[in-house]
Design a protein around this motif. Structure first.
Motif, PDB file in Angstrom:
ATOM      1  N   ALA A 126     -12.359  -5.995  15.629  1.00  0.00           N
ATOM      2  CA  ALA A 126     -12.588  -6.374  16.928  1.00  0.00           C
ATOM      3  C   ALA A 126     -13.729  -7.604  16.484  1.00  0.00           C
ATOM      4  N   ALA A 127     -14.571  -7.596  15.514  1.00  0.00           N
ATOM      5  CA  ALA A 127     -15.491  -8.771  15.324  1.00  0.00           C
ATOM      6  C   ALA A 127     -14.825  -9.914  15.209  1.00  0.00           C
ATOM      7  N   ARG A 128     -13.476  -9.927  14.573  1.00  0.00           N
ATOM      8  CA  ARG A 128     -12.929 -11.298  14.125  1.00  0.00           C
ATOM      9  C   ARG A 128     -11.808 -11.482  15.515  1.00  0.00           C
ATOM     10  N   GLY A 129     -12.098 -10.882  16.625  1.00  0.00           N
ATOM     11  CA  GLY A 129     -11.443 -10.948  17.859  1.00  0.00           C
ATOM     12  C   GLY A 129      -9.997 -10.478  17.795  1.00  0.00           C
ATOM     13  N   GLY A 130      -9.619  -9.781  16.965  1.00  0.00           N
ATOM     14  CA  GLY A 130      -8.090  -9.473  16.675  1.00  0.00           C
ATOM     15  C   GLY A 130      -7.684  -7.946  17.221  1.00  0.00           C
ATOM     16  N   MET A 131      -6.375  -7.610  16.962  1.00  0.00           N
ATOM     17  CA  MET A 131      -6.180  -6.169  17.522  1.00  0.00           C
ATOM     18  C   MET A 131      -5.150  -5.822  16.578  1.00  0.00           C
ATOM     19  N   LEU A 132      -5.075  -4.614  16.330  1.00  0.00           N
ATOM     20  CA  LEU A 132      -4.068  -3.831  15.553  1.00  0.00           C
ATOM     21  C   LEU A 132      -2.762  -3.636  16.520  1.00  0.00           C
ATOM     22  N   VAL A 133      -1.823  -4.229  15.679  1.00  0.00           N
ATOM     23  CA  VAL A 133      -0.328  -3.925  16.437  1.00  0.00           C
ATOM     24  C   VAL A 133       0.187  -2.772  15.869  1.00  0.00           C
ATOM     25  N   ASN A 134       0.241  -2.566  14.736  1.00  0.00           N
ATOM     26  CA  ASN A 134       0.614  -1.118  14.281  1.00  0.00           C
ATOM     27  C   ASN A 134       0.041  -0.639  12.814  1.00  0.00           C
ATOM     28  N   ALA A 135      -0.029   0.625  12.558  1.00  0.00           N
ATOM     29  CA  ALA A 135      -0.396   0.988  11.104  1.00  0.00           C
ATOM     30  C   ALA A 135       0.733   1.968  10.804  1.00  0.00           C
ATOM     31  N   ASP A 136       1.013   2.241   9.435  1.00  0.00           N
ATOM     32  CA  ASP A 136       1.965   3.298   8.939  1.00  0.00           C
ATOM     33  C   ASP A 136       1.424   3.663   7.760  1.00  0.00           C
ATOM     34  N   VAL A 137       1.192   5.143   7.580  1.00  0.00           N
ATOM     35  CA  VAL A 137       0.802   5.708   6.610  1.00  0.00           C
ATOM     36  C   VAL A 137       1.703   6.731   6.047  1.00  0.00           C
ATOM     37  N   THR A 138       1.931   6.476   4.518  1.00  0.00           N
ATOM     38  CA  THR A 138       2.763   7.471   4.009  1.00  0.00           C
ATOM     39  C   THR A 138       2.135   8.262   2.787  1.00  0.00           C
ATOM     40  N   LEU A 139       2.050   9.628   2.877  1.00  0.00           N
ATOM     41  CA  LEU A 139       1.508  10.264   2.027  1.00  0.00           C
ATOM     42  C   LEU A 139       2.434  11.092   1.081  1.00  0.00           C
TER      43      LEU A 139
ATOM     44  N   ARG B 116       1.062   3.395  18.344  1.00  0.00           N
ATOM     45  CA  ARG B 116       0.993   2.498  17.149  1.00  0.00           C
ATOM     46  C   ARG B 116       0.627   2.710  15.898  1.00  0.00           C
ATOM     47  N   ILE B 117       0.751   4.175  15.654  1.00  0.00           N
ATOM     48  CA  ILE B 117       0.305   4.755  14.410  1.00  0.00           C
ATOM     49  C   ILE B 117       1.272   5.655  14.062  1.00  0.00           C
ATOM     50  N   GLY B 118       1.827   5.561  12.842  1.00  0.00           N
ATOM     51  CA  GLY B 118       2.797   6.212  12.112  1.00  0.00           C
ATOM     52  C   GLY B 118       2.335   7.032  10.797  1.00  0.00           C
ATOM     53  N   VAL B 119       2.539   8.292  10.842  1.00  0.00           N
ATOM     54  CA  VAL B 119       2.280   9.097   9.714  1.00  0.00           C
ATOM     55  C   VAL B 119       3.449   9.739   9.234  1.00  0.00           C
ATOM     56  N   LYS B 120       3.816   9.702   7.811  1.00  0.00           N
ATOM     57  CA  LYS B 120       4.986  10.483   7.363  1.00  0.00           C
ATOM     58  C   LYS B 120       4.656  10.697   5.956  1.00  0.00           C
ATOM     59  N   ALA B 121       5.436  11.597   5.330  1.00  0.00           N
ATOM     60  CA  ALA B 121       5.155  12.046   3.870  1.00  0.00           C
ATOM     61  C   ALA B 121       6.388  11.912   3.223  1.00  0.00           C
ATOM     62  N   THR B 122       6.398  11.897   1.860  1.00  0.00           N
ATOM     63  CA  THR B 122       7.519  11.739   0.851  1.00  0.00           C
ATOM     64  C   THR B 122       6.961  12.456  -0.386  1.00  0.00           C
ATOM     65  N   THR B 123       8.007  12.932  -1.314  1.00  0.00           N
ATOM     66  CA  THR B 123       7.642  13.591  -2.535  1.00  0.00           C
ATOM     67  C   THR B 123       8.223  12.498  -3.622  1.00  0.00           C
ATOM     68  N   THR B 124       7.777  12.731  -4.883  1.00  0.00           N
ATOM     69  CA  THR B 124       8.405  12.014  -6.004  1.00  0.00           C
ATOM     70  C   THR B 124       9.581  12.836  -6.761  1.00  0.00           C
ATOM     71  N   GLU B 125      10.082  13.672  -6.154  1.00  0.00           N
ATOM     72  CA  GLU B 125      11.038  14.355  -6.742  1.00  0.00           C
ATOM     73  C   GLU B 125      10.522  15.004  -7.950  1.00  0.00           C
ATOM     74  N   ARG B 126       9.350  15.687  -7.835  1.00  0.00           N
ATOM     75  CA  ARG B 126       8.529  16.571  -8.626  1.00  0.00           C
ATOM     76  C   ARG B 126       8.293  15.558 -10.046  1.00  0.00           C
TER      77      ARG B 126
END
Length: 378
Positions: A305-318, A346-356
């Protein structure tokens, strides 16, 4: 100087005619009111932000932003302003800026120009000279042409020395459509400072796409990525993306060790080229011991906000074998959206594994990687 900002959000927006009042309509993924509040706070000059309106509607919109308790509005704009001023009286600000919650954009120089004008006048407003020829109408035809010389369109925020505007409201016997008129009625001078055609008041539904186009046309895309890892240990709650997840182990770290939020903060700071989470919240400082990482994400959103910007989207992978993230993903998306002040889409949250394979596969820790897209003024 103690400066208060009075943010008006009590109107019903009858001319807007949408499913919600105009100040709560979505603009570039966030409520118009959220944009207005962040615009007031962006320069760091405000000592207090005083919202006025229905607390149940306003509180979720302003979540994470510093503000005084919300004051109920009145039957008219003037009554709402009076209620906000009376609430501020106990804090005794030197200056108050009164702003419409339906004006989502403030040119960076507006507030400094208003404060400078108050050094010589008890009031000041931004205004734009009338450029169009004005006609007075009656019964569907022109009754007269009104000379436009010396005419201005008033905008907000309107700035006043606090004692003067409070006294003017207390003495008012007329219902004014703006606060400068009340000060004028007492014989005090109100300065005009340069307004902007971009300081649009959302009034009708078609104003939203016009405003969004104007906001984004002068911006460049920025992309940031983040990555974080924490070890799983007994005796700690497991906090992921701002949600406490039932599990026999928790993440070890100086704060609450929320890998999702930490990686998301790094992505935002990186997109802004402002370093990483350790730049602002170094683990060497004990005040961040066991801290709720939500405050870190609120800070990162504030930097956008201080930079006058906006978040288009965010994606999180756990990245983990256990616990299962799917049952908690919706709550995580909702919490991150709340902290960032954006719509959940605008927010994505998903998960994956490393096949143990590796430390996550062995259940020794949890990792997170994130990506964000921002629009920031060039």
């Amino acid at each position: 100087m103690k400066i208060a900002a009075l943010l008006l959000a009590a109107g019903t927006g009858s001319r807007f005619g949408g499913p919600v009042p105009k100040q709560f309509a979505a603009l570039a993924g966030r409520p118009v009111l959220r944009h207005a509040a962040e615009a007031l706070l962006a320069g760091g000059q405000m000592t207090w932000l005083q919202p006025v309106g229905e607390a149940e509607s306003i509180a979720p919109v302003l979540a994470g932003l510093p503000h005084l308790p919300i004051v109920a509005g009145g039957a008219t704009r003037q009554a709402s302003v009076r209620a906000g001023l009376e609430a501020l009286a106990a804090h005794a600000p030197d200056v108050v800026l009164i702003h419409d919650g339906a004006r989502p954009y403030l040119p960076p120089g507006t507030i400094p120009a208003l404060l400078a004008a108050l050094e010589h006048h008890p009031g000041a407003i931004p205004a734009v000279p009338v450029a169009d020829t004005l006609k007075r109408g009656a019964d569907g035809v022109i009754a007269a042409t009104v000379p436009r010389e010396g005419l201005f369109r008033a905008q907000t925020p309107q700035a006043f020395r606090f004692p003067a505007i409070l006294a003017a409201h207390r003495a008012a016997t007329q219902d004014a459509t703006d606060d400068a008129a009340l000060l004028e009625a007492t014989g005090l001078s109100v300065a005009l400072v340069e307004g902007s055609e971009r300081n649009i008041k959302i009034t009708r539904p078609e104003d939203l796409p016009r405003m969004e186009h104007d906001m984004t046309a002068r911006m460049l895309p920025r992309v940031g990525t983040g990555f974080d890892v924490h070890r799983l240990v007994p005796g700690r709650p497991l906090v992921l993306c701002g949600v406490v997840v039932p599990h026999e182990l928790g993440l070890d770290g100086h704060s609450d060790a929320d890998v999702g939020i930490h990686a998301l903060c790094d992505a935002i700071y990186g997109a802004l080229a402002e370093g990483d989470i350790g730049t602002f919240f170094p683990p060497s400082q004990m005040k961040w011991k066991d801290a709720d990482s939500a405050q870190f994400l609120v800070h990162a959103a504030g930097r956008i906000a201080a930079r006058g910007g906006m978040l288009v989207n965010a994606d999180v992978t756990l990245i983990c074998e256990r616990p299962k993230i799917g049952p908690h993903a919706a709550a995580m998306r909702a919490r991150l959206a709340e902290l960032l002040g954006v719509e959940i889409g605008r927010i994505g949250v998903k998960a994956t594994t490393t096949e143990r394979l590796g430390f996550t596969g062995r259940g020794e820790g949890i990792a997170a990687q994130t990506a964000v897209s921002l629009l920031v003024p060039a």
